[in-house]
Write a protein that holds these residues in place. Structure first.
Motif, PDB file in Angstrom:
ATOM      1  N   PHE A 156      -3.811  12.020   8.493  1.00 43.07           N
ATOM      2  CA  PHE A 156      -2.569  10.643   7.443  1.00 43.07           C
ATOM      3  C   PHE A 156      -1.582  11.752   7.321  1.00 43.07           C
ATOM      4  O   PHE A 156      -0.394  11.525   6.991  1.00 43.07           O
ATOM      5  CB  PHE A 156      -2.623  10.475   5.740  1.00 43.07           C
ATOM      6  CG  PHE A 156      -4.343   9.477   6.277  1.00 43.07           C
ATOM      7  CD1 PHE A 156      -4.136   8.662   6.136  1.00 43.07           C
ATOM      8  CD2 PHE A 156      -5.485  10.049   6.266  1.00 43.07           C
ATOM      9  CE1 PHE A 156      -4.327   7.155   6.807  1.00 43.07           C
ATOM     10  CE2 PHE A 156      -6.528   9.171   6.475  1.00 43.07           C
ATOM     11  CZ  PHE A 156      -6.385   7.571   6.838  1.00 43.07           C
ATOM     12  N   TRP A 169       5.383   6.232   1.950  1.00 41.82           N
ATOM     13  CA  TRP A 169       6.047   7.102   3.129  1.00 41.82           C
ATOM     14  C   TRP A 169       7.081   6.385   2.749  1.00 41.82           C
ATOM     15  O   TRP A 169       7.955   7.413   3.484  1.00 41.82           O
ATOM     16  CB  TRP A 169       5.143   6.759   4.396  1.00 41.82           C
ATOM     17  CG  TRP A 169       3.747   7.759   4.247  1.00 41.82           C
ATOM     18  CD1 TRP A 169       3.488   8.785   3.832  1.00 41.82           C
ATOM     19  CD2 TRP A 169       2.927   7.336   4.886  1.00 41.82           C
ATOM     20  NE1 TRP A 169       2.126   9.590   3.943  1.00 41.82           N
ATOM     21  CE2 TRP A 169       2.204   8.330   4.936  1.00 41.82           C
ATOM     22  CE3 TRP A 169       2.520   6.212   5.750  1.00 41.82           C
ATOM     23  CZ2 TRP A 169       0.295   8.253   5.368  1.00 41.82           C
ATOM     24  CZ3 TRP A 169       0.960   6.299   6.653  1.00 41.82           C
ATOM     25  CH2 TRP A 169       0.170   7.360   6.763  1.00 41.82           C
ATOM     26  N   SER A 181       1.055  -1.336  -0.431  1.00 39.19           N
ATOM     27  CA  SER A 181       0.045   0.100  -0.150  1.00 39.19           C
ATOM     28  C   SER A 181       0.989   1.000   0.188  1.00 39.19           C
ATOM     29  O   SER A 181       2.032   1.650  -0.330  1.00 39.19           O
ATOM     30  CB  SER A 181      -0.766  -0.089   0.828  1.00 39.19           C
ATOM     31  OG  SER A 181      -0.151   0.357   2.686  1.00 39.19           O
ATOM     32  N   ALA A 182       0.328   2.443   0.071  1.00 37.91           N
ATOM     33  CA  ALA A 182       1.106   3.637  -0.775  1.00 37.91           C
ATOM     34  C   ALA A 182       2.457   4.228   0.920  1.00 37.91           C
ATOM     35  O   ALA A 182       3.336   4.671   0.615  1.00 37.91           O
ATOM     36  CB  ALA A 182       0.240   4.657  -0.601  1.00 37.91           C
ATOM     37  N   SER A 183       1.795   2.987   2.222  1.00 39.63           N
ATOM     38  CA  SER A 183       1.912   3.147   3.314  1.00 39.63           C
ATOM     39  C   SER A 183       4.024   2.861   3.064  1.00 39.63           C
ATOM     40  O   SER A 183       4.554   4.073   3.767  1.00 39.63           O
ATOM     41  CB  SER A 183       1.636   2.948   4.669  1.00 39.63           C
ATOM     42  OG  SER A 183       0.707   2.606   4.722  1.00 39.63           O
ATOM     43  N   SER A 208      -2.263   4.835  -3.884  1.00 44.49           N
ATOM     44  CA  SER A 208      -2.715   3.346  -3.592  1.00 44.49           C
ATOM     45  C   SER A 208      -3.878   3.771  -4.354  1.00 44.49           C
ATOM     46  O   SER A 208      -4.216   4.678  -5.260  1.00 44.49           O
ATOM     47  CB  SER A 208      -3.326   3.645  -2.059  1.00 44.49           C
ATOM     48  OG  SER A 208      -1.946   3.149  -0.627  1.00 44.49           O
ATOM     49  N   VAL A 262      -2.318  10.589  -2.276  1.00 45.03           N
ATOM     50  CA  VAL A 262      -3.261   8.750  -1.647  1.00 45.03           C
ATOM     51  C   VAL A 262      -4.147   8.857  -2.230  1.00 45.03           C
ATOM     52  O   VAL A 262      -4.593   8.180  -3.285  1.00 45.03           O
ATOM     53  CB  VAL A 262      -3.410   8.166  -0.720  1.00 45.03           C
ATOM     54  CG1 VAL A 262      -4.475   7.322  -0.588  1.00 45.03           C
ATOM     55  CG2 VAL A 262      -1.733   8.096   0.121  1.00 45.03           C
ATOM     56  N   SER A 263      -5.459   9.840  -1.841  1.00 47.85           N
ATOM     57  CA  SER A 263      -6.869  10.146  -2.229  1.00 47.85           C
ATOM     58  C   SER A 263      -6.903  11.094  -3.415  1.00 47.85           C
ATOM     59  O   SER A 263      -8.019  12.076  -3.658  1.00 47.85           O
ATOM     60  CB  SER A 263      -7.585  10.546  -0.766  1.00 47.85           C
ATOM     61  OG  SER A 263      -6.807  11.837  -0.078  1.00 47.85           O
ATOM     62  N   GLN A 292      -6.327   2.031  -4.465  1.00 49.88           N
ATOM     63  CA  GLN A 292      -8.125   1.686  -4.404  1.00 49.88           C
ATOM     64  C   GLN A 292      -8.759   3.032  -3.737  1.00 49.88           C
ATOM     65  O   GLN A 292      -9.630   2.599  -3.705  1.00 49.88           O
ATOM     66  CB  GLN A 292      -8.278   0.834  -2.684  1.00 49.88           C
ATOM     67  CG  GLN A 292      -7.355   1.464  -1.305  1.00 49.88           C
ATOM     68  CD  GLN A 292      -5.981   1.158  -0.898  1.00 49.88           C
ATOM     69  OE1 GLN A 292      -5.048   1.447  -1.995  1.00 49.88           O
ATOM     70  NE2 GLN A 292      -5.227   1.428   0.167  1.00 49.88           N
ATOM     71  N   ASN A 319      -4.769  15.305  -0.518  1.00 44.81           N
ATOM     72  CA  ASN A 319      -5.462  15.738  -0.420  1.00 44.81           C
ATOM     73  C   ASN A 319      -5.450  14.747   1.167  1.00 44.81           C
ATOM     74  O   ASN A 319      -5.646  13.961   0.968  1.00 44.81           O
ATOM     75  CB  ASN A 319      -6.321  14.915  -1.301  1.00 44.81           C
ATOM     76  CG  ASN A 319      -8.244  14.948  -1.281  1.00 44.81           C
ATOM     77  OD1 ASN A 319      -8.445  15.810  -1.891  1.00 44.81           O
ATOM     78  ND2 ASN A 319      -8.353  14.009  -0.917  1.00 44.81           N
ATOM     79  N   ASP A 345       2.522  13.515  -0.271  1.00 41.13           N
ATOM     80  CA  ASP A 345       1.021  12.564  -0.209  1.00 41.13           C
ATOM     81  C   ASP A 345       0.153  11.874  -1.168  1.00 41.13           C
ATOM     82  O   ASP A 345      -0.179  12.864  -0.691  1.00 41.13           O
ATOM     83  CB  ASP A 345       1.360  12.116   1.032  1.00 41.13           C
ATOM     84  CG  ASP A 345      -0.992  10.981   1.429  1.00 41.13           C
ATOM     85  OD1 ASP A 345      -0.954  11.203   0.580  1.00 41.13           O
ATOM     86  OD2 ASP A 345      -0.516  10.532   3.063  1.00 41.13           O
TER      87      ASP A 345
HETATM   88  C1  LIG Z   1      -3.858  10.746   2.512  1.00 38.17           C
HETATM   89  C2  LIG Z   1      -3.510   9.349   3.203  1.00 38.17           C
HETATM   90  N1  LIG Z   1      -2.375   8.725   3.192  1.00 38.17           N
HETATM   91  C3  LIG Z   1      -1.707   8.013   2.898  1.00 38.17           C
HETATM   92  C4  LIG Z   1      -2.488   6.787   3.456  1.00 38.17           C
HETATM   93  C5  LIG Z   1      -2.579   5.645   3.657  1.00 38.17           C
HETATM   94  O1  LIG Z   1      -2.834   4.385   2.378  1.00 38.17           O
HETATM   95  P1  LIG Z   1      -2.421   3.231   2.468  1.00 38.17           P
HETATM   96  O2  LIG Z   1      -3.036   2.062   3.882  1.00 38.17           O
HETATM   97  O3  LIG Z   1      -2.709   2.310   1.673  1.00 38.17           O
HETATM   98  O4  LIG Z   1      -1.082   2.818   2.730  1.00 38.17           O
HETATM   99  C6  LIG Z   1      -4.336   7.013   3.163  1.00 38.17           C
HETATM  100  C7  LIG Z   1      -5.278   5.775   3.602  1.00 38.17           C
HETATM  101  O5  LIG Z   1      -6.236   6.206   3.312  1.00 38.17           O
HETATM  102  C8  LIG Z   1      -4.854   8.492   2.597  1.00 38.17           C
HETATM  103  O6  LIG Z   1      -5.609   8.301   2.589  1.00 38.17           O
END
Ligand SMILES: Cc1ncc(COP(=O)(O)O)c(C=O)c1O
Length: 362
Positions: free
Chosen positions: A92, A70, A65-67, A192, A171-172, A194, A140, A169
């Motif tokens: 986040f 990070w 996942s994107a974490s 990510s 991610v969204s 999803q 976001n 980041d």
């Molecule tokens: C802005 C943001 N950063 C990071 C994450 C972490 O992403 P992941 O759980 O896919 O690693 C999320 C998860 O919702 C997120 O919304």
């Protein structure tokens, strides 16, 4: 128990609703990840992602996942004795600072109240006071439904702090919101799949600037799984360093083809239109949690001004309509609720959902 033949429709801010045809991509016969067919799939997917992210630099696929990215951004591009400025405006972006600290790096915080935005002036003032190797930003903030003014911040950074690396980041935000990686002068961006790519979770997409790759060469102990130099070595052969989730990459190829077919300007406009529709409903019935100028086009965080029992309404909509929307994040659980409008969700879907919420609250 979930009936898999009739899965719930998801309006939570990730994982979001996935089209049956995208799920079918995940069910295709798998391929060896060092073979010709895979390298073609990988190469085409990355070429499409470069167009989607408006970059001619490095785009990588990570089976995580994107974490993970990070951590990768920090471990690859910041030395142990260097300091990162972490801008924090919600759950986040707050976590990005935790990750930098967990990687043993020095962190300086620039923190605003949840629901407020980080501005170019704030970042400039903080960077002017110290020596920083990098700054972290959230494009976001999914916990508050806020889009930071990243174009203004990036313009300021290019003019006033050109040596500071910029990690974002997204991610969204990625795909749902405008993003021109090279013009913005960013060094690392990640998401990510999803979220607005509308694929089940399990893969992250990230871009790295050439200068960040050069910096990585000077940073020792970059770790193993997220070593950017290993990603680059494999990318030169249209591969990944370790075994990738091939089914996800098939789905990503499919979704990138659709996105480019639609055109990114149109994709962003479609997200904006959905957001405006939900915001109008939210203002009529409740209020927006964030100042409207920063309200996100990929999800809306609604302020629970009527004191409704958020969990009860979510449960009722789920029981009656097999549809789920999001509660408030963490400390905002009861104070807000969240409706995602990204990926393959449509205005008609949203009309249905908001009608069902209306039935419960009126
Ligand atoms: C802005 C943001 N950063 C990071 C994450 C972490 O992403 P992941 O759980 O896919 O690693 C999320 C998860 O919702 C997120 O919304």
């Amino acid at each position: 128990m979930t009936d898999w033949k009739n899965p719930p429709r998801l309006f939570i801010p990730g994982p979001v609703h996935v089209l049956p045809e995208v799920l079918q991509q995940l069910a295709r016969p798998t391929l060896g990840h060092r073979g010709k067919e895979y390298t073609q799939l990988h190469g085409e997917t990355v070429e499409m992602l470069k167009k989607i992210l408006f970059t001619n630099q490095n785009v990588f696929l990570s089976t995580s996942s994107a974490s993970g990215v990070w951590e990768g951004s920090i471990r690859n591009c910041v030395k142990l004795d260097e300091t990162v400025l972490c801008t924090m405006c919600g759950a986040f972006s707050d976590k990005y600072a935790d990750v930098a600290r967990a990687c043993g790096r020095k962190v300086e915080e620039l923190k605003v109240e949840w629901g407020q935005a980080i501005t170019a002036e704030m970042v400039d003032a903080k960077l002017s006071q110290g020596k920083y190797a990098a700054v972290t930003l959230v494009h976001n903030e999914t916990s508050t439904g806020l889009t930071n003014p990243v174009y203004e911040i990036s313009e300021m950074l290019k003019q006033k702090h050109p040596d500071v690396l910029v990690f974002v980041d997204a991610v969204s935000g990625m795909v749902g919101l405008p993003m021109h990686f090279d013009d913005l002068g960013w060094d690392v961006v990640f998401a990510s799949v999803q979220k607005a790519f509308a694929i089940p979770p399990g893969l992250a997409v990230f871009a790295v600037s050439n200068r960040a790759m050069e910096k990585a060469k000077t940073v020792p102990d970059r770790g193993y799984y997220f070593d950017f130099l290993e990603f680059a070595k494999s990318a030169a052969k249209n591969q990944t360093p370790t075994t990738p989730s091939v089914p996800h990459i098939m789905a990503l190829h499919y979704q990138c083809t659709r996105l480019l077919g639609e055109g990114m300007e149109n994709v962003w406009a479609r997200h904006k239109k959905m957001a405006e529709y939900v915001r109008e409903w939210a203002k009529k019935n409740f209020a927006l949690f964030c100042p409207e100028e920063y309200a996100s086009n990929t999800l809306t965080t609604v302020k629970n001004t009527r004191g409704i029992k958020v969990a009860d309404v979510i449960n009722a909509v789920q029981q009656k309509h097999n549809t789920v929307f999001g509660n408030g994040y963490s400390k905002l659980k009861q104070e807000t609720f969240r409706i995602a409008h990204m990926g393959d969700i449509t205005i008609d879907d949203l009309k249905e959902l908001l009608g069902w919420i209306d039935d419960e609250i009126n």
